[in-house]
Scaffold this motif. Sequence first.
Motif, short mmCIF file in Angstrom:
data_model
loop_
_atom_site.label_atom_id
_atom_site.label_comp_id
_atom_site.label_asym_id
_atom_site.label_seq_id
_atom_site.Cartn_x
_atom_site.Cartn_y
_atom_site.Cartn_z
N PRO A 53 0.83 -1.21 0.00
CA PRO A 53 0.00 0.00 0.00
C PRO A 53 0.87 1.26 0.00
N GLY A 54 0.48 2.26 -0.74
CA GLY A 54 1.19 3.54 -0.73
C GLY A 54 2.21 3.68 -1.84
N TRP A 55 2.66 2.56 -2.39
CA TRP A 55 3.71 2.63 -3.41
C TRP A 55 3.25 3.40 -4.65
N ALA A 56 2.06 3.08 -5.12
CA ALA A 56 1.56 3.72 -6.33
C ALA A 56 1.43 5.23 -6.12
N THR A 57 0.92 5.62 -4.96
CA THR A 57 0.75 7.05 -4.66
C THR A 57 2.08 7.77 -4.76
N ILE A 58 3.11 7.17 -4.15
CA ILE A 58 4.43 7.82 -4.16
C ILE A 58 4.98 7.89 -5.57
N MET A 59 4.88 6.79 -6.31
CA MET A 59 5.38 6.77 -7.69
C MET A 59 4.72 7.89 -8.52
N ILE A 60 3.43 7.98 -8.43
CA ILE A 60 2.70 8.96 -9.24
C ILE A 60 3.09 10.38 -8.83
N ALA A 61 3.16 10.61 -7.51
CA ALA A 61 3.49 11.95 -7.02
C ALA A 61 4.89 12.37 -7.49
N VAL A 62 5.84 11.45 -7.36
CA VAL A 62 7.22 11.78 -7.74
C VAL A 62 7.31 12.08 -9.25
N ALA A 63 6.70 11.22 -10.05
CA ALA A 63 6.81 11.40 -11.50
C ALA A 63 6.16 12.72 -11.94
N LEU A 64 5.00 13.01 -11.41
CA LEU A 64 4.32 14.24 -11.82
C LEU A 64 5.07 15.48 -11.33
N ALA A 65 5.54 15.42 -10.08
CA ALA A 65 6.25 16.58 -9.52
C ALA A 65 7.50 16.88 -10.34
N ALA A 66 8.23 15.82 -10.73
CA ALA A 66 9.47 16.03 -11.48
C ALA A 66 9.18 16.74 -12.79
N SER A 67 8.16 16.29 -13.52
CA SER A 67 7.93 16.91 -14.82
C SER A 67 7.37 18.32 -14.64
N ALA A 68 6.53 18.50 -13.61
CA ALA A 68 5.99 19.85 -13.39
C ALA A 68 7.12 20.83 -13.11
N GLN A 69 8.09 20.39 -12.31
CA GLN A 69 9.21 21.29 -11.98
C GLN A 69 10.04 21.63 -13.20
N LEU A 70 10.32 20.62 -14.02
CA LEU A 70 11.13 20.89 -15.20
C LEU A 70 10.41 21.83 -16.15
N ILE A 71 9.11 21.60 -16.31
CA ILE A 71 8.37 22.48 -17.23
C ILE A 71 8.39 23.92 -16.70
N MET A 72 8.19 24.07 -15.40
CA MET A 72 8.23 25.43 -14.83
C MET A 72 9.61 26.05 -14.97
N THR A 73 10.67 25.23 -14.81
CA THR A 73 12.02 25.77 -15.03
C THR A 73 12.16 26.27 -16.46
#
Length: 329
Positions: free
Chosen positions: A261-281
């Motif tokens: 439990p919780g693994w999918a949530t973390i995976m999704i959060a990390v992947a989305l946050a990384a791309s959001a940050q790069l796009i904002m950069t």
Amino acid sequence: MQRPALSLIIPVYNEEAIIEELDRRLKAFLAEVDETWEVLFVDDGSQDGTPAALGQLAAAEPRYKVISFSRNFGHQIAITAGMDRAEGDAVVIMDADLQDPPEVVTEMIQKWREGYDVVYGQRAIRHGESVFKRATAAVFYRVLRALIPIEMPLDTGDFRLMSRSVVLSMRALREQHRFVRAMVSWVGFKQTAVRYERPERFAGDTKYPLRKMIRFAIDGITSFSIVPLRVATWLGLLSGVVAIVTSAWALYAAITEQTVPGWATIMIAVALAASAQLIMTGVLGEYIGRIYEEVKRRPLYVVADTLNLPSTDASSATMEPPAEPSERS
Ligand code: UDP
Ligand code: MG
């Protein structure tokens, strides 16, 4: 005094081993050209016998002029100082080490007489330069050409003739990090090449050690290209695609209960946050790129000629150069 037809700009940095031969070759060449001339030596803060040697030459020949910097400001700044002061209808930039043979200038003058505003020396063969230097230079100019939005000839240095209109336009470009050869391309006008064999340095060592070469390459790319800033956007979009795929896969794995439990949530959060940050950069990069373009305060355009208009400013620049504000040809 009347303005000379030809100005030669020669940046010199710790070249005492060369000055005597340079003087000999210049005099031999200038005696042959059928033009009035001046030679502007820019002493870029030499610490050896260069200033004294130049002083002697200038004392004997009033058409030899010397600008001495208070310290070493670098080759590109030295040629800029030369362009700020050169009075000729045609202005030639050449190295002090005789790698830019004065005799080639004769051909450049011919092309200029035919109506070209910029005649650059294109190196057909380079003698006496290390494989490393030749290879890095070849790669650098090709990368640069791919990155910058203006047309720049391959295998050219700063050895070139410029008409007075070009020089006046160049004076309006006051940016700090200067990559003069590309700035001349930016200014435009009718440009052409003469090909020549680049001989070995006459004496002494190169004044461009690797450290300065890297600096120079970075200046060249960053002062003409905001492509590196855009890399973040592309990486961001790429990682966005990866994030979507990862999320779908993580969800599937979670639903089919192959995970803790919780693994999918973390995976999704990390992947989305990384791309959001790069796009904002990338977005920030776009704005920084625009700020950068603005602070250079380059003129918006350069006018070569006008018809039926008062000829206030044939080589228009929206800003006045700091020196010689009123004199225009
Ligand atoms: N030069 C200069 N300031 C510097 C480095 C070089 O004025 O900080 C001058 C140098 O005296 C020469 C020209 O720029 O006239 C080109 O330098 P060099 O021949 O050492 O470069 P290379 O041909 O090795 O690339
Ligand atoms: Mg050289």
